[in-house]
Motif scaffolding. Structure first.
Motif, PDB file in Angstrom:
ATOM      1  N   ASP A 115      -5.902  -0.961  -5.000  1.00 36.35           N
ATOM      2  CA  ASP A 115      -5.395  -1.633  -3.798  1.00 36.35           C
ATOM      3  C   ASP A 115      -6.413  -2.673  -3.346  1.00 36.35           C
ATOM      4  O   ASP A 115      -7.443  -2.332  -2.770  1.00 36.35           O
ATOM      5  N   GLU A 116      -6.129  -3.924  -3.628  1.00 34.00           N
ATOM      6  CA  GLU A 116      -7.022  -5.044  -3.298  1.00 34.00           C
ATOM      7  C   GLU A 116      -8.463  -4.788  -3.744  1.00 34.00           C
ATOM      8  O   GLU A 116      -9.385  -4.839  -2.934  1.00 34.00           O
ATOM      9  N   SER A 129       0.832  -1.209   0.000  1.00 29.96           N
ATOM     10  CA  SER A 129       0.000   0.000   0.000  1.00 29.96           C
ATOM     11  C   SER A 129       0.863   1.254   0.000  1.00 29.96           C
ATOM     12  O   SER A 129       0.537   2.241  -0.676  1.00 29.96           O
TER      13      SER A 129
HETATM   14 MG   LIG Z   1      -2.054  -2.725   2.205  1.00 32.86          MG
END
Ligand SMILES: [Mg+2]
Ligand SMILES: Nc1ncnc2c1ncn2[C@@H]1O[C@H](COP(=O)(O)OP(=O)(O)OP(=O)(O)O)[C@@H](O)[C@H]1O
Length: 257
Positions: A183-184, A63
């Motif tokens: 992010d995911e 991240s």
């Molecule tokens: Mg992360």
């Protein structure tokens, strides 16, 4: 070249430049009296039209890397170039403008504004960057590609998770960004819905020229990318090309094997 810095939209496109280039990124966080080295010299080059996945254990810096690539935070050392433009030393206003005009973000938790309709959520970045008219033109095409045409007047709480993430993807793409940073994006979706979102991402890359960098814990999700970059303790530990590997090998590599 102040003109290029203050008005990135008016720069002629640099066909030779990477969509995204990170060189020697270091990021440290103060944690009480200690210092956490979240990134220790990460290099990453992403070409136009590439789909790159980033994997690694929790805390490996995924991240943090995405935040630096997305100009949401600045590195302690190293630099990020977007579309050939070196962003180091730019002020907050220039960074904000670059972020709005050149980058699209997709988050695990969708981050839609609850009291706005899907249409209003998607158009927000276009309106904020003064590109509302172009955004409205792109909206119809994006909504068709993403299959949300009949959901545009719904509020986020009237949408399923997969629909919310497709709306978030439309919002990320509304300003025709150089690169989408995710992010995911499937982290809160069931596997079937998650797979649908991934299919749309890879369709966009293959057929529509999108460029995507996606953080994921899911080996099957990462297999949709062309290349998987593995982080370990804030460093690039290796790269796999998905054409040369299989999901089991990715799974094992992600576990640190
Ligand atoms: Mg992360
Ligand atoms: N704002 C912050 N303040 C202090 N430490 C931070 C901060 N952000 C991240 N870190 C630390 O930096 C390291 C990398 O964090 P990061 O969030 O990038 O990991 P990640 O790979 O995304 O993990 P996850 O898979 O759990 O999301 C971790 O040790 C984390 O605790």
């Amino acid at each position: 070249m102040t003109h290029a810095v203050t008005s990135p939209d008016r720069r002629p496109p640099r066909r030779d430049a990477h969509a995204l280039l990170a060189v020697g990124l270091h990021k440290r966080y103060a944690l009480g009296s200690a210092t956490v080295e979240a990134l220790r010299g990460v290099d990453l080059a992403v070409g136009r039209g590439e789909f790159v996945a980033v994997m690694g254990a929790s805390g490996s810096g995924k991240s943090t890397l995405l935040h630096l690539l997305g100009l949401l935070e600045t590195p302690d050392e190293g630099r990020v170039e977007i579309d050939g433009l070196d962003t180091s030393g730019l002020g907050d206003d220039a960074l904000t403008e670059l972020r709005r005009s050149r980058l699209g973000f997709v988050f695990q938790t969708f981050e839609l504004i609850p009291n706005l309709s899907a249409r209003e959520n998607v158009l927000l970045p276009a309106d904020m960057s003064g590109a509302g008219a172009a955004g409205r033109e792109r909206l119809a095409r994006l909504a068709a590609v993403l299959g949300i045409e009949d959901r545009l007047d719904h509020r986020p709480d009237q949408l399923s998770g997969g629909q919310r993430q497709r709306v978030a993807l439309a919002r990320a793409l509304i300003n025709d960004p150089v690169v989408v940073l995710a992010d995911e994006p499937t982290g809160n979706l069931d596997s079937r819905t998650g797979h649908e979102v991934l299919r749309l991402l890879s369709h966009g890359v293959r057929e529509l020229g999108w460029t995507v960098v996606m953080v994921t814990h899911d080996a099957r999700a990462a297999m949709q990318a062309e290349r998987i970059v593995f982080l370990r303790d804030g460093e690039v530990a290796g790269t796999l090309h998905t054409s040369d590997t299989d999901v089991q090998a990715v799974f094992e590599r992600a576990l640190g094997g």
